[in-house]
Design a protein around this motif. Structure first.
Motif, PDB file in Angstrom:
ATOM      1  N   LEU A  52      73.151  10.303   7.080  1.00  0.00           N
ATOM      2  CA  LEU A  52      74.331  11.090   7.453  1.00  0.00           C
ATOM      3  C   LEU A  52      74.103  12.574   7.185  1.00  0.00           C
ATOM      4  N   MET A  53      73.375  12.883   6.115  1.00  0.00           N
ATOM      5  CA  MET A  53      73.056  14.269   5.781  1.00  0.00           C
ATOM      6  C   MET A  53      72.247  14.922   6.906  1.00  0.00           C
ATOM      7  N   GLN A  54      71.274  14.191   7.420  1.00  0.00           N
ATOM      8  CA  GLN A  54      70.459  14.730   8.511  1.00  0.00           C
ATOM      9  C   GLN A  54      71.238  14.811   9.822  1.00  0.00           C
ATOM     10  N   LEU A  55      72.146  13.890  10.066  1.00  0.00           N
ATOM     11  CA  LEU A  55      72.982  13.992  11.265  1.00  0.00           C
ATOM     12  C   LEU A  55      73.882  15.229  11.191  1.00  0.00           C
ATOM     13  N   LEU A  56      74.431  15.490  10.017  1.00  0.00           N
ATOM     14  CA  LEU A  56      75.230  16.705   9.833  1.00  0.00           C
ATOM     15  C   LEU A  56      74.359  17.948  10.042  1.00  0.00           C
ATOM     16  N   ALA A  57      73.140  17.911   9.530  1.00  0.00           N
ATOM     17  CA  ALA A  57      72.223  19.037   9.703  1.00  0.00           C
ATOM     18  C   ALA A  57      71.909  19.255  11.181  1.00  0.00           C
ATOM     19  N   CYS A  58      71.780  18.163  11.949  1.00  0.00           N
ATOM     20  CA  CYS A  58      71.538  18.284  13.392  1.00  0.00           C
ATOM     21  C   CYS A  58      72.660  19.069  14.062  1.00  0.00           C
ATOM     22  N   TRP A  59      73.875  18.793  13.657  1.00  0.00           N
ATOM     23  CA  TRP A  59      75.024  19.499  14.234  1.00  0.00           C
ATOM     24  C   TRP A  59      75.017  20.970  13.805  1.00  0.00           C
ATOM     25  N   LEU A 114      65.616   6.628  11.524  1.00  0.00           N
ATOM     26  CA  LEU A 114      66.212   7.414  12.613  1.00  0.00           C
ATOM     27  C   LEU A 114      65.999   8.926  12.493  1.00  0.00           C
ATOM     28  N   PRO A 115      66.246   9.560  11.336  1.00  0.00           N
ATOM     29  CA  PRO A 115      66.036  11.009  11.259  1.00  0.00           C
ATOM     30  C   PRO A 115      64.566  11.431  11.319  1.00  0.00           C
ATOM     31  N   VAL A 116      63.651  10.505  11.105  1.00  0.00           N
ATOM     32  CA  VAL A 116      62.229  10.851  11.146  1.00  0.00           C
ATOM     33  C   VAL A 116      61.813  11.264  12.557  1.00  0.00           C
ATOM     34  N   GLY A 117      62.489  10.712  13.570  1.00  0.00           N
ATOM     35  CA  GLY A 117      62.254  11.129  14.942  1.00  0.00           C
ATOM     36  C   GLY A 117      61.278  10.285  15.717  1.00  0.00           C
ATOM     37  N   LEU A 191      62.470   1.009  20.417  1.00  0.00           N
ATOM     38  CA  LEU A 191      63.619   1.095  21.323  1.00  0.00           C
ATOM     39  C   LEU A 191      64.820   1.732  20.643  1.00  0.00           C
ATOM     40  N   VAL A 192      65.097   1.324  19.405  1.00  0.00           N
ATOM     41  CA  VAL A 192      66.222   1.893  18.658  1.00  0.00           C
ATOM     42  C   VAL A 192      65.990   3.375  18.411  1.00  0.00           C
ATOM     43  N   GLN A 193      64.746   3.733  18.040  1.00  0.00           N
ATOM     44  CA  GLN A 193      64.437   5.140  17.764  1.00  0.00           C
ATOM     45  C   GLN A 193      64.597   5.998  19.016  1.00  0.00           C
ATOM     46  N   LEU A 194      64.096   5.506  20.146  1.00  0.00           N
ATOM     47  CA  LEU A 194      64.218   6.256  21.402  1.00  0.00           C
ATOM     48  C   LEU A 194      65.682   6.434  21.791  1.00  0.00           C
ATOM     49  N   ALA A 195      66.479   5.389  21.617  1.00  0.00           N
ATOM     50  CA  ALA A 195      67.905   5.469  21.934  1.00  0.00           C
ATOM     51  C   ALA A 195      68.589   6.527  21.070  1.00  0.00           C
ATOM     52  N   ASP A 197      67.125   9.140  19.586  1.00  0.00           N
ATOM     53  CA  ASP A 197      66.628  10.463  19.975  1.00  0.00           C
ATOM     54  C   ASP A 197      67.323  10.962  21.240  1.00  0.00           C
ATOM     55  N   VAL A 198      67.460  10.085  22.222  1.00  0.00           N
ATOM     56  CA  VAL A 198      68.128  10.453  23.478  1.00  0.00           C
ATOM     57  C   VAL A 198      69.586  10.823  23.211  1.00  0.00           C
ATOM     58  N   ALA A 199      70.249  10.063  22.340  1.00  0.00           N
ATOM     59  CA  ALA A 199      71.653  10.328  22.028  1.00  0.00           C
ATOM     60  C   ALA A 199      71.817  11.696  21.359  1.00  0.00           C
ATOM     61  N   ILE A 200      70.949  12.012  20.416  1.00  0.00           N
ATOM     62  CA  ILE A 200      71.021  13.308  19.730  1.00  0.00           C
ATOM     63  C   ILE A 200      70.768  14.449  20.712  1.00  0.00           C
ATOM     64  N   PHE A 201      69.780  14.272  21.593  1.00  0.00           N
ATOM     65  CA  PHE A 201      69.478  15.300  22.591  1.00  0.00           C
ATOM     66  C   PHE A 201      70.649  15.482  23.557  1.00  0.00           C
ATOM     67  N   ALA A 202      71.253  14.371  23.984  1.00  0.00           N
ATOM     68  CA  ALA A 202      72.379  14.446  24.922  1.00  0.00           C
ATOM     69  C   ALA A 202      73.597  15.105  24.286  1.00  0.00           C
ATOM     70  N   LEU A 203      73.809  14.841  23.006  1.00  0.00           N
ATOM     71  CA  LEU A 203      74.984  15.400  22.321  1.00  0.00           C
ATOM     72  C   LEU A 203      74.821  16.872  21.976  1.00  0.00           C
ATOM     73  N   TRP A 204      73.657  17.247  21.434  1.00  0.00           N
ATOM     74  CA  TRP A 204      73.517  18.568  20.819  1.00  0.00           C
ATOM     75  C   TRP A 204      72.343  19.383  21.344  1.00  0.00           C
ATOM     76  N   GLY A 205      71.569  18.842  22.264  1.00  0.00           N
ATOM     77  CA  GLY A 205      70.502  19.633  22.855  1.00  0.00           C
ATOM     78  C   GLY A 205      69.161  19.522  22.149  1.00  0.00           C
ATOM     79  N   LEU A 206      68.282  20.466  22.456  1.00  0.00           N
ATOM     80  CA  LEU A 206      66.888  20.406  22.008  1.00  0.00           C
ATOM     81  C   LEU A 206      66.705  20.743  20.534  1.00  0.00           C
TER      82      LEU A 206
END
Length: 323
Positions: A52-59, A114-117, A191-195, A197-206
């Motif tokens: 969750l910490m890394q997801l917040l950092a992504c935002w 997941l946050p490892v990418g 598959l889970v990791q790719l999903a 990554d795609v979700a993070i890119f779609a939500l918040w960009g590169l």
């Protein structure tokens, strides 16, 4: 701790790894240690908090300047992602839910990944069991560098580059040293990791994706926490192939510094490893230990006796039907 002679080969030994006999002796003398061989209920919550910490950092980084994004990827994200890889290490020993709930452990590792990418949790578990069973085993323990690494990365500048590129060597070395068939769990992990990554890119960009990948590459490369990669098994003193570190960085690395204790008792979660040393101090206090992972990296680069060749290797004779 090292000496001045440069190395041109690994340290070949013809004895069994020391952890097997020490484990037997300690359990015979202190059978109460068996009570520590139980899951750590804190582990899943620590993983949840870090993810969750890394997801917040992504935002938060989505509008940062690139130079600041890379700064925070090293200073903060590198610590978090490296900590998550060590949580995955603990989970690979079924430390979160116990051996009776192997599937839960596997999926928690995928979540921690997941946050490892990039997907690696399932592959790590597949190879890590060999690192414990066949410590230093020629062609079996993929934690040991290849001969090419030992031959080429032999000067201070090259060893520094080797440390920077650690994530790549740890990822690619198993494919060269001991390739194994792809498992169903590895496919699901991917598959889970790719999903994600795609979700993070779609939500918040590169930028958030670059932040996560940079956190992994920088945090697992030339980083203070990465001193544990070298500290654990590189031969700083002849005759000693595993070393512990009891300093404060254990607080954010699931006690991976208690590495002699971990190899003696891999079924004990990192949280409880200090108790092993406390219960059986005469087996650990006299052993050589590291006091700083940063100094470990410095010595590794500048001492001639240290480098990828400074590892103990042994030959294991396996049955013809495989592992």
């Amino acid at each position: 701790m090292g000496n001045s002679a440069s190395r041109s080969d690994f340290e070949w030994v013809y004895t069994d790894q020391p952890h097997t006999q020490r484990r037997k002796e300690i359990l015979a003398k202190y059978p109460a240690i068996k009570a520590l061989m139980r899951p750590d209920p804190r582990l899943k919550w620590a993983v949840l908090a870090l993810v969750l910490m890394q997801l917040l950092a992504c935002w938060l980084v989505r509008r940062l300047a690139w130079r600041w994004l890379l700064f925070w990827a090293y200073a903060f994200g590198g610590c978090v992602n490296h900590s998550l890889t060590l949580a995955i290490h603990d989970i690979s020993h079924n430390a979160a839910f116990g051996t009776g709930c192997a599937a839960r452990n596997r999926w928690l590792a995928v979540f921690a990944n997941l946050p490892v990418g990039v997907p690696y949790a399932a592959s790590f578990k597949k190879y890590h069991v060999d690192h414990h069973r066949y410590l230093g085993g020629d062609g079996l323990d993929v934690d040991v560098p290849t001969r090419l690494e030992g031959w080429f990365f032999c000067t201070p500048a090259r060893k520094l580059l080797w440390l920077v590129l650690q994530p790549f060597f740890y990822s690619l070395r198993p494919l060269c040293v001991h390739p194994k068939a792809v498992t169903r769990m590895e496919v699901l992990n991917t598959l889970v990791q790719l999903a994600a990554d795609v979700a993070i890119f779609a939500l918040w960009g590169l930028k958030p994706m670059v932040y996560l990948l940079a956190s992994s590459l920088l945090g697992l490369g030339l980083h203070p926490i990465s001193g544990h990669f070298v500290a654990e098994h590189y031969m700083f003193l002849k005759g000693h192939e595993t070393y512990s570190y009891y300093g404060p960085l254990n607080w954010i690395t699931f006690n991976v510094g208690y590495h002699v204790e971990h190899h003696d008792f891999p079924s004990i979660p990192g949280y409880s490893l200090p108790l092993v040393r406390k219960m059986a101090p005469e087996y650990y206090d006299h052993l050589p230990q590291h006091h700083s992972w940063v100094k470990v990296l410095w010595d590794f680069v500048f001492e001639d006796s240290l480098g990828p060749y400074a590892r103990v290797k042994r030959v294991y004779r396996l049955a013809k039907d495989g592992l």
